[in-house]
Scaffold this motif. Structure first.
Motif, PDB file in Angstrom:
ATOM      1  N   ARG A  76       0.821  -1.209   0.000  1.00  0.00           N
ATOM      2  CA  ARG A  76       0.000   0.000   0.000  1.00  0.00           C
ATOM      3  C   ARG A  76       0.862   1.269   0.000  1.00  0.00           C
ATOM      4  O   ARG A  76       0.527   2.245  -0.670  1.00  0.00           O
ATOM      5  CB  ARG A  76      -0.946  -0.006   1.196  1.00  0.00           C
ATOM      6  N   LEU A  77       1.969   1.243   0.740  1.00  0.00           N
ATOM      7  CA  LEU A  77       2.866   2.393   0.721  1.00  0.00           C
ATOM      8  C   LEU A  77       3.454   2.605  -0.667  1.00  0.00           C
ATOM      9  O   LEU A  77       3.532   3.738  -1.156  1.00  0.00           O
ATOM     10  CB  LEU A  77       3.992   2.196   1.744  1.00  0.00           C
ATOM     11  N   SER A  78       3.879   1.514  -1.308  1.00  0.00           N
ATOM     12  CA  SER A  78       4.432   1.624  -2.655  1.00  0.00           C
ATOM     13  C   SER A  78       3.392   2.140  -3.640  1.00  0.00           C
ATOM     14  O   SER A  78       3.672   3.024  -4.453  1.00  0.00           O
ATOM     15  CB  SER A  78       4.960   0.259  -3.119  1.00  0.00           C
ATOM     16  N   ASP A  79       2.187   1.606  -3.560  1.00  0.00           N
ATOM     17  CA  ASP A  79       1.120   2.047  -4.469  1.00  0.00           C
ATOM     18  C   ASP A  79       0.838   3.541  -4.280  1.00  0.00           C
ATOM     19  O   ASP A  79       0.594   4.264  -5.250  1.00  0.00           O
ATOM     20  CB  ASP A  79      -0.156   1.246  -4.220  1.00  0.00           C
ATOM     21  N   GLN A  80       0.882   4.000  -3.022  1.00  0.00           N
ATOM     22  CA  GLN A  80       0.603   5.403  -2.739  1.00  0.00           C
ATOM     23  C   GLN A  80       1.624   6.317  -3.413  1.00  0.00           C
ATOM     24  O   GLN A  80       1.266   7.354  -3.985  1.00  0.00           O
ATOM     25  CB  GLN A  80       0.618   5.624  -1.222  1.00  0.00           C
ATOM     26  N   HIS A  81       2.893   5.947  -3.353  1.00  0.00           N
ATOM     27  CA  HIS A  81       3.938   6.832  -3.877  1.00  0.00           C
ATOM     28  C   HIS A  81       4.270   6.565  -5.353  1.00  0.00           C
ATOM     29  O   HIS A  81       4.911   7.404  -5.988  1.00  0.00           O
ATOM     30  CB  HIS A  81       5.187   6.725  -3.007  1.00  0.00           C
ATOM     31  N   GLU A  82       3.826   5.438  -5.883  1.00  0.00           N
ATOM     32  CA  GLU A  82       4.009   5.163  -7.307  1.00  0.00           C
ATOM     33  C   GLU A  82       2.843   5.685  -8.149  1.00  0.00           C
ATOM     34  O   GLU A  82       2.947   5.779  -9.373  1.00  0.00           O
ATOM     35  CB  GLU A  82       4.156   3.655  -7.540  1.00  0.00           C
ATOM     36  N   ALA A  83       1.748   6.029  -7.491  1.00  0.00           N
ATOM     37  CA  ALA A  83       0.559   6.507  -8.211  1.00  0.00           C
ATOM     38  C   ALA A  83       0.915   7.716  -9.069  1.00  0.00           C
ATOM     39  O   ALA A  83       1.628   8.623  -8.634  1.00  0.00           O
ATOM     40  CB  ALA A  83      -0.536   6.877  -7.220  1.00  0.00           C
TER      41      ALA A  83
END
Length: 210
Positions: free
Chosen positions: A129-136
């Motif tokens: 979820r952290l990765s998805d948040q900052h890769e968005a």
């Protein structure tokens, strides 16, 4: 945090937005070896009308997580735009000269007691979820599933996760609300003429609702 009434921000949506925009938080707590601070990206999960819960992880080699294991209260700081304010931008300077420099800024402080966890699946969900948040927003966003699972499993063993339910939330929007309308306009114009990105960001913030 020192909170004069004119600078206090109580709007929960605005506080949550600033937490999301801050990207990197500072987690501070007291432990056996004294004060400790770590700089961490955090995930906020909140239902409408609730302060919410912050999620993050420490490197297992970082002793800070052990200081949280005994239930000590932690302070988490989310800094927003900030800028030096020159007295020369105040029309009041020409009127009476009774002006001094100051610093305008936006900041959010969250307080709570952390629950630690090292369950592999829970950690995997968190880092995903952290990765998805900052890769968005990227043209080709990276996902945790792009890496070999055995490699990720090894990485997960090297971290300790935490959930920190927010028990107290404070916001300070120090944007010159204590100055006259003319002085506030002078500061906005001064910041807007700057080449410094943080000055421009604060000028834009002063144009919006406080």
């Amino acid at each position: 945090m020192y909170l004069p009434a004119s600078f206090r921000q109580d709007d929960l949506a605005a506080l949550h937005q600033q937490i999301a925009e801050a990207r990197l938080a500072t987690v501070i707590s007291q432990g056996p070896e004294g004060l400790q601070a770590s700089h961490l990206p955090l995930l906020l999960v909140a239902e409408e009308g609730e302060f919410g819960t912050l999620y993050g992880h420490f490197a297992r080699a970082n002793p800070h997580w052990r200081a949280l294991a005994d239930g000590q209260e932690a302070l988490v700081i989310f800094n927003g735009p900030e800028a030096y304010v020159s007295p020369s931008w105040y029309p009041a300077k020409a009127e009476h000269g009774k002006v001094v420099p100051t610093w305008n800024y936006v900041a959010v402080h969250a307080y709570g007691r952390a629950e630690l966890f090292d369950d592999a699946e829970r950690l995997l969900t968190l880092v995903g979820r952290l990765s998805d948040q900052h890769e968005a927003g990227r043209a080709q966003p990276w996902a945790v599933s792009d890496a070999p699972r055995d490699y990720i499993d090894g990485m997960l063993r090297a971290i300790v996760g935490f959930a920190l339910p927010i028990q107290r939330l404070e916001g300070k929007w120090k944007l010159g609300q204590n100055r006259s309308t003319a002085d506030q306009a002078g500061v906005r114009e001064g910041l807007a003429a700057s080449l410094e990105a943080r000055d421009l960001e604060l000028a834009a913030r002063m144009n919006g609702p406080h």
